[in-house]
Motif scaffolding. Structure first.
Motif, PDB file in Angstrom:
ATOM      1  N   SER A 194      30.863  62.666 -24.263  1.00  0.00           N
ATOM      2  CA  SER A 194      29.572  62.003 -23.581  1.00  0.00           C
ATOM      3  C   SER A 194      30.289  60.988 -22.604  1.00  0.00           C
ATOM      4  O   SER A 194      30.967  60.019 -22.945  1.00  0.00           O
ATOM      5  CB  SER A 194      28.664  61.490 -24.706  1.00  0.00           C
ATOM      6  N   MET A 195      29.818  61.460 -21.366  1.00  0.00           N
ATOM      7  CA  MET A 195      30.267  60.494 -20.245  1.00  0.00           C
ATOM      8  C   MET A 195      28.750  59.660 -19.954  1.00  0.00           C
ATOM      9  O   MET A 195      27.868  60.569 -19.662  1.00  0.00           O
ATOM     10  CB  MET A 195      30.773  61.184 -19.111  1.00  0.00           C
ATOM     11  N   ARG A 196      29.064  58.507 -19.800  1.00  0.00           N
ATOM     12  CA  ARG A 196      27.571  57.792 -19.634  1.00  0.00           C
ATOM     13  C   ARG A 196      27.827  56.805 -18.428  1.00  0.00           C
ATOM     14  O   ARG A 196      28.669  56.144 -18.497  1.00  0.00           O
ATOM     15  CB  ARG A 196      27.040  56.986 -20.604  1.00  0.00           C
ATOM     16  N   LEU A 234      34.352  64.027 -10.898  1.00  0.00           N
ATOM     17  CA  LEU A 234      34.003  63.535 -12.123  1.00  0.00           C
ATOM     18  C   LEU A 234      35.325  64.297 -13.181  1.00  0.00           C
ATOM     19  O   LEU A 234      35.666  63.509 -14.104  1.00  0.00           O
ATOM     20  CB  LEU A 234      32.801  64.415 -12.652  1.00  0.00           C
ATOM     21  N   ILE A 235      35.478  65.389 -12.784  1.00  0.00           N
ATOM     22  CA  ILE A 235      37.046  65.905 -13.643  1.00  0.00           C
ATOM     23  C   ILE A 235      38.014  65.075 -13.555  1.00  0.00           C
ATOM     24  O   ILE A 235      38.700  64.900 -14.580  1.00  0.00           O
ATOM     25  CB  ILE A 235      37.130  67.444 -13.165  1.00  0.00           C
ATOM     26  N   LYS A 236      38.273  64.633 -12.300  1.00  0.00           N
ATOM     27  CA  LYS A 236      39.638  63.845 -11.973  1.00  0.00           C
ATOM     28  C   LYS A 236      39.365  62.631 -12.920  1.00  0.00           C
ATOM     29  O   LYS A 236      40.232  61.980 -13.421  1.00  0.00           O
ATOM     30  CB  LYS A 236      39.729  63.573 -10.727  1.00  0.00           C
ATOM     31  N   CYS A 237      38.220  61.764 -13.059  1.00  0.00           N
ATOM     32  CA  CYS A 237      37.777  60.781 -13.873  1.00  0.00           C
ATOM     33  C   CYS A 237      38.203  60.935 -15.418  1.00  0.00           C
ATOM     34  O   CYS A 237      38.825  60.143 -15.948  1.00  0.00           O
ATOM     35  CB  CYS A 237      36.343  60.415 -13.523  1.00  0.00           C
ATOM     36  N   LEU A 238      37.577  62.180 -15.604  1.00  0.00           N
ATOM     37  CA  LEU A 238      37.919  62.619 -17.113  1.00  0.00           C
ATOM     38  C   LEU A 238      39.577  62.738 -17.517  1.00  0.00           C
ATOM     39  O   LEU A 238      40.060  62.419 -18.599  1.00  0.00           O
ATOM     40  CB  LEU A 238      37.188  63.739 -17.590  1.00  0.00           C
ATOM     41  N   THR A 239      40.168  63.042 -16.431  1.00  0.00           N
ATOM     42  CA  THR A 239      41.728  63.570 -16.675  1.00  0.00           C
ATOM     43  C   THR A 239      42.609  62.225 -16.149  1.00  0.00           C
ATOM     44  O   THR A 239      43.760  62.631 -16.262  1.00  0.00           O
ATOM     45  CB  THR A 239      41.900  64.761 -15.972  1.00  0.00           C
ATOM     46  N   GLU A 291      31.163  54.756 -19.451  1.00  0.00           N
ATOM     47  CA  GLU A 291      31.970  54.868 -20.526  1.00  0.00           C
ATOM     48  C   GLU A 291      31.992  56.209 -20.776  1.00  0.00           C
ATOM     49  O   GLU A 291      31.258  57.050 -20.417  1.00  0.00           O
ATOM     50  CB  GLU A 291      31.140  54.235 -21.396  1.00  0.00           C
ATOM     51  N   ILE A 292      33.231  56.567 -21.188  1.00  0.00           N
ATOM     52  CA  ILE A 292      33.477  57.890 -21.867  1.00  0.00           C
ATOM     53  C   ILE A 292      33.828  57.926 -23.229  1.00  0.00           C
ATOM     54  O   ILE A 292      34.827  57.001 -23.989  1.00  0.00           O
ATOM     55  CB  ILE A 292      34.912  58.446 -21.180  1.00  0.00           C
ATOM     56  N   LEU A 293      33.022  58.692 -24.004  1.00  0.00           N
ATOM     57  CA  LEU A 293      33.244  58.661 -25.551  1.00  0.00           C
ATOM     58  C   LEU A 293      33.708  60.261 -25.810  1.00  0.00           C
ATOM     59  O   LEU A 293      33.253  61.100 -25.320  1.00  0.00           O
ATOM     60  CB  LEU A 293      31.878  58.496 -26.205  1.00  0.00           C
ATOM     61  N   LEU A 294      34.801  60.025 -26.547  1.00  0.00           N
ATOM     62  CA  LEU A 294      35.388  61.396 -27.046  1.00  0.00           C
ATOM     63  C   LEU A 294      35.354  61.387 -28.578  1.00  0.00           C
ATOM     64  O   LEU A 294      35.957  60.433 -29.012  1.00  0.00           O
ATOM     65  CB  LEU A 294      37.021  61.352 -26.679  1.00  0.00           C
ATOM     66  N   ALA A 321      34.365  58.004 -30.139  1.00  0.00           N
ATOM     67  CA  ALA A 321      35.303  56.793 -29.619  1.00  0.00           C
ATOM     68  C   ALA A 321      35.626  56.645 -28.147  1.00  0.00           C
ATOM     69  O   ALA A 321      35.784  57.612 -27.446  1.00  0.00           O
ATOM     70  CB  ALA A 321      36.736  56.932 -30.262  1.00  0.00           C
ATOM     71  N   GLU A 322      35.494  55.188 -27.730  1.00  0.00           N
ATOM     72  CA  GLU A 322      35.466  55.208 -26.230  1.00  0.00           C
ATOM     73  C   GLU A 322      36.976  55.478 -25.717  1.00  0.00           C
ATOM     74  O   GLU A 322      38.028  54.883 -26.427  1.00  0.00           O
ATOM     75  CB  GLU A 322      34.933  53.747 -25.884  1.00  0.00           C
ATOM     76  N   ILE A 323      37.051  56.072 -24.789  1.00  0.00           N
ATOM     77  CA  ILE A 323      38.457  56.249 -24.343  1.00  0.00           C
ATOM     78  C   ILE A 323      38.480  55.938 -22.664  1.00  0.00           C
ATOM     79  O   ILE A 323      37.362  55.957 -22.004  1.00  0.00           O
ATOM     80  CB  ILE A 323      38.951  57.830 -24.240  1.00  0.00           C
ATOM     81  N   ARG A 324      39.583  55.459 -22.254  1.00  0.00           N
ATOM     82  CA  ARG A 324      39.801  55.564 -20.888  1.00  0.00           C
ATOM     83  C   ARG A 324      41.060  55.985 -20.292  1.00  0.00           C
ATOM     84  O   ARG A 324      42.275  55.343 -20.578  1.00  0.00           O
ATOM     85  CB  ARG A 324      39.963  53.923 -20.330  1.00  0.00           C
ATOM     86  N   PRO A 325      40.998  57.245 -19.835  1.00  0.00           N
ATOM     87  CA  PRO A 325      42.343  58.043 -19.708  1.00  0.00           C
ATOM     88  C   PRO A 325      42.984  57.475 -18.398  1.00  0.00           C
ATOM     89  O   PRO A 325      42.463  57.108 -17.423  1.00  0.00           O
ATOM     90  CB  PRO A 325      42.016  59.377 -19.230  1.00  0.00           C
ATOM     91  N   THR A 326      44.265  57.176 -18.563  1.00  0.00           N
ATOM     92  CA  THR A 326      44.891  56.586 -17.383  1.00  0.00           C
ATOM     93  C   THR A 326      45.898  57.488 -16.389  1.00  0.00           C
ATOM     94  O   THR A 326      45.703  57.590 -15.127  1.00  0.00           O
ATOM     95  CB  THR A 326      45.930  55.274 -17.956  1.00  0.00           C
TER      96      THR A 326
END
Lengths: 503, 352
Positions: free
Chosen positions: A8-10, A48-53, A62-65, A68-73
């Motif tokens: 879930s991306m918020r 959006l996809i590049k933000c997720l990857t 925030e991104i919840l996977l 749990a909150e994640i921050r892909p680098t």
């Protein structure tokens, strides 16, 4: 939160210099669903996809996977967390074997050495699950694009993915291959994987997706259940305009007694085009329909002097011409937008201004260079006329979206003020809004007296725009229909004609 | 259809894999030329084990360097500094030992630090500053050559008991005669350089085929962009490859020092081109992504056969060696293009 939500991306926000690329976008992916992400070019899908990857980093949200909150680098980081991506271009190594492409970087080891037997065995098994039975020890380049695509999906899935992103996976596949890909997607969905599916093909969206999220200009327009939205409604939401208004195009009116702009008599090249004859009048739009490789492009290339016909004559305004090179054709006021705009059309590293001025310059000859002023006025005129979306004429064409690149090519040829314009698949790979605009431009030019030859694989747009339709099959002119009152089955019957008989 | 290309795997069909074509071509041409030489000059002793081993001994330093070069070329890079680094190594040993009286092992250690350090530095420049490998290693070449000349502009001979022992180490070929081991005639032997060459070839092959690092080397050569997106450690791999090549250059320099027992600032000029051409004749693709150590081994042998043939002929100018090498290079680069183009075409047709 619902238990079956994987991702879930918020409130995602990303700021690029000068533009807000994403503005409070929400996106939710459930377990075991195919979720289509739609929008025109530049709507923010890729961002959006590049933000997720982990390629771009968000400024807010925030991104919840799995809760749990994640921050892909980095893409690697995202992959380790179970976010796998398959891009439009196949990102595998053509020189490595199929098996190795699936396992490189995480090869099973034995006694401190790579266990090749295990790699090949597991790769075979994995592909067998996708009902692909091939020799996995051959180099990847040995196989077709479709198989390469499947291999990259196999790799993406095998890295213990929780969610799979498919970015335009079908653009280089034929119908059968698409069917096979869909089967694989359904299998994966049944196994509980979440799939984000990005495509330009709306038919495919309706065939495979469960839900759809639409983006426009960096904003989220809505999330829809695929069973509760019509195609027309969806397109209107994507482009933010009413569909009917856009597709309310009028065929160019056929003037009585218009003179013949160009004619071909019995032109042919053995093996490619056989004995093709036709004529086109001023202000007429002649559609070329037929399958890929049926001789449409080859015919156009003969007309424009790219290839010389083995026999037959070409006439411009009743006068027999022999073009030795495209420049001869340009001097007779012909223009040709080729099929592969990346390869034969735009020069991605030059600016919009330079790209537009190219053909005019070629026509004038290199001894009489256009002045900067002339180039500027030329560029400004066509950027405005074709509403090319760019801040200025100095932008590199490679940075534009597909639709805008196509407009630049169109502008280049319109700037030579041709009498006859040949367009080979001008709308391929561009989104609905840009497509409609290109079609509108074509019709406007016809209205101005230009003769336009329009080659396209999409029958609906051929029917919508053409005054007459010439249908080709296996290098032969298989039939000619008037554009009015013509239906898709009419054309398809002619395209299929012989294939049905011989089958 | 997708299943059309299915084939049952058997040991034989895996050897018929198109990826080995270039290696087969190298081995085939080597055999052809060697057998032709054997037929023409067999009576003069071209067929003897001695002649064959001398070809190894005279070219071992090229071969050692070619091991590292093969790896660099597979990543799609190139390294022009190898000759200069090898020459610098010889100079460090000669000057260090003969003039400064430093123990040769210490000299070798210093040379290793310098050579590997330069390799890693060039690798880092290529990776992080996006300097084309050609330019970065050209700079490395001038640097190493300049430092060598700075140390001394004269040829310095090496006379040290350890170095002498290494250089003089020989293992003779023997045969059983009347219950006794006797040297074969004409006398044939291998020396330390040959052992080092063969060890490096085996080591290089193991690294390339049996380690993840080695496979990453191939992946980078196939498509660096893809390798990155597949999450492979591209930066580390590329830098280490140039470091490893630095190591090979130093070992090649050591082998050359043992071979000529001196250090000279003008030694091994242009050797980098011999090394590159040996690898290319061995089937390593200059555009990267393909090549095998076994191919490089045969590439070195093939290049060694030609001067041997000219020597045996006796009447030809030695420049014919260069001409023959040039012709071979052209043949192999042409072959590579054909292989590459035909695979591209096949994969395109496969799509229909």
């Amino acid at each position: 939160m619902e238990p079956d939500v994987i991702l879930s991306m918020r409130g995602i926000e990303i700021q690029f210099p000068g533009v807000k690329a994403l503005d409070k976008v929400d996106f939710t992916l459930r377990r075991g669903e195919v979720h289509a992400l739609l929008g025109e070019n530049g709507a923010g899908k890729s961002t959006l996809i590049k933000c997720l990857t982990g390629v771009h980093h968000m400024d807010a949200g925030e991104i919840l996977l799995d809760g749990a909150e994640i921050r892909p680098t980095t893409p690697q980081h995202a992959m380790e967390m179970g976010i796998s991506t398959v891009f439009q271009e196949i990102n595998l190594c053509p020189n490595l074997t199929v098996a190795e492409n699936i396992f490189v970087g995480r090869q099973p080891m034995r006694y401190g050495q790579i266990n090749w037997k295990e790699i090949n065995r597991r790769a075979s098994e994995l592909l067998e699950r996708f009902s692909i039975q091939i020799d996995v020890t051959r180099p990847l380049s040995y196989y077709s694009t479709a198989i390469q695509q499947m291999v990259s999906i196999a790799r993406a899935v095998d890295v213990r993915a929780k969610l799979l992103i498919l970015d335009e996976p079908t653009s280089s596949l034929d119908d059968n291959e698409v069917k096979r890909l869909f089967k694989v997607m359904r299998d994966l969905r049944a196994q509980g994987l979440g799939i984000i599916f990005i495509t330009h093909f709306l038919d495919q969206v309706f065939k495979i997706s469960d839900r759809i999220t639409v983006l426009r200009n960096g904003r989220m327009i809505g999330e829809f259940d695929v069973r509760q939205i019509s195609k027309l409604d969806l397109v209107s939401r994507m482009i933010g305009k009413d569909m009917n208004e856009i597709f309310n195009l009028k065929r160019a009116e056929q003037k009585r007694g218009a003179s013949v702009a160009m004619s071909a008599e019995h032109i042919g090249i053995p093996g490619k085009v056989e004995d093709n004859s036709f004529e086109i009048k001023e202000g007429e739009l002649l559609g070329f329909a037929g399958l890929l490789g049926s001789g449409r492009t080859e015919t156009a290339e003969i007309l424009f002097g790219v290839t010389k016909p083995a026999h037959g004559t070409v006439k411009v305004k009743g006068e027999t011409v022999r073009f030795n090179a495209p420049l001869d054709a340009i001097n007779r006021k012909l223009a040709f937008c080729p099929e592969d705009r990346k390869k034969d059309g735009v020069i991605a590293d030059l600016t919009i201004r330079e790209n537009i001025a190219l053909a005019v310059q070629a026509k004038r000859g290199y001894l009489k260079p256009l002045s900067r002023k002339e180039m500027d006025s030329l560029a400004d005129k066509y950027i405005k006329l074709l509403s090319i979306a760019t801040p200025d004429a100095d932008k590199r064409v490679g940075e534009l979206s597909g639709g805008n690149q196509q407009k630049v090519i169109l502008a280049r040829w319109m700037a030579t003020e041709p009498d006859i314009l040949i367009l080979d698949e001008p709308t391929r790979g561009i989104d609905v809004g840009a497509k409609a605009e290109i079609q509108r431009l074509m019709l406007e030019m016809c209205g101005g007296g230009m003769a336009v030859i329009f080659i396209s694989s999409e029958l609906d747009e051929i029917i919508r725009c053409s005054n007459r339709i010439l249908i080709m099959r296996d290098g032969v002119k298989a039939g000619e229909l008037p554009g009015e009152n013509c239906t898709q089955p009419d054309i398809m019957r002619i395209i299929a004609g012989e294939a049905v008989e011989s089958a | 259809m997708l299943n059309a290309q299915r084939r049952r795997r058997s040991p034989l069909s895996s050897l018929a894999n198109p990826k080995y074509i270039m290696v087969y071509a190298t081995i085939g041409i080597f055999l052809l030329i060697y057998l032709a030489g054997a037929a023409a000059y067999g009576s003069k002793g071209f067929r003897s084990v001695r002649t064959f081993m001398l070809m190894f001994i005279d070219n071992a330093y090229i071969g050692i360097s070619a091991v590292g070069m093969t790896m660099v070329l597979i990543t799609g890079g190139i390294d022009l500094s190898v000759g200069a680094v090898a020459s610098l190594t010889g100079m460090i040993i000669a000057y260090g030992n003969s003039v400064l009286g430093v123990h040769p092992l210490m000299c070798i250690a210093i040379a290793l630090v310098v050579g590997v350090g330069l390799g890693l530095t060039m690798g880092a420049m290529i990776q992080y500053l996006n300097v084309p490998p050609f330019i970065a290693t050209l700079a490395g070449m001038f640097l190493a050559r300049g430092v060598t000349s700075l140390i001394s502009r004269e040829s310095i001979s090496i006379s040290n008991s350890m170095i002498d022992a290494w250089a003089g180490w020989k293992k003779y070929f023997v045969k059983l005669q009347d219950g006794e081991w006797v040297k074969i005639k004409p006398v044939a032997y291998i020396n330390l350089n040959v052992v080092l060459f063969l060890v490096m070839i085996v080591l290089g092959a193991l690294i390339l085929q049996r380690t993840r690092f080695g496979r990453n080397v191939y992946a980078i050569g196939g498509s660096e962009q893809s390798a990155k997106l597949m999450g492979l450690p591209v930066a580390r791999t590329k830098i280490l490859v140039y470091g490893f090549n630095g190591l090979c250059s130093v070992l090649a320099g050591l082998a050359y020092a043992l071979y000529v027992k001196s250090g000279w600032n003008l030694a091994l000029q242009g050797a980098e081109l011999d090394v590159i051409s040996a690898a290319v004749i061995g089937g390593v693709l200059l555009t990267g992504g393909a090549g095998y150590m076994i191919g490089t081994l045969f590439g070195v042998m093939l290049k060694a056969t030609i001067p041997a043939l000219i020597t045996f002929n006796g009447s030809l100018s030695s420049w014919w060696g260069k001409i023959a090498t040039g012709a071979l290079l052209l043949i192999f680069i042409g072959l590579q293009r054909i292989v590459v183009v035909s695979t591209e075409r096949r994969s395109k047709q496969g799509g229909k």
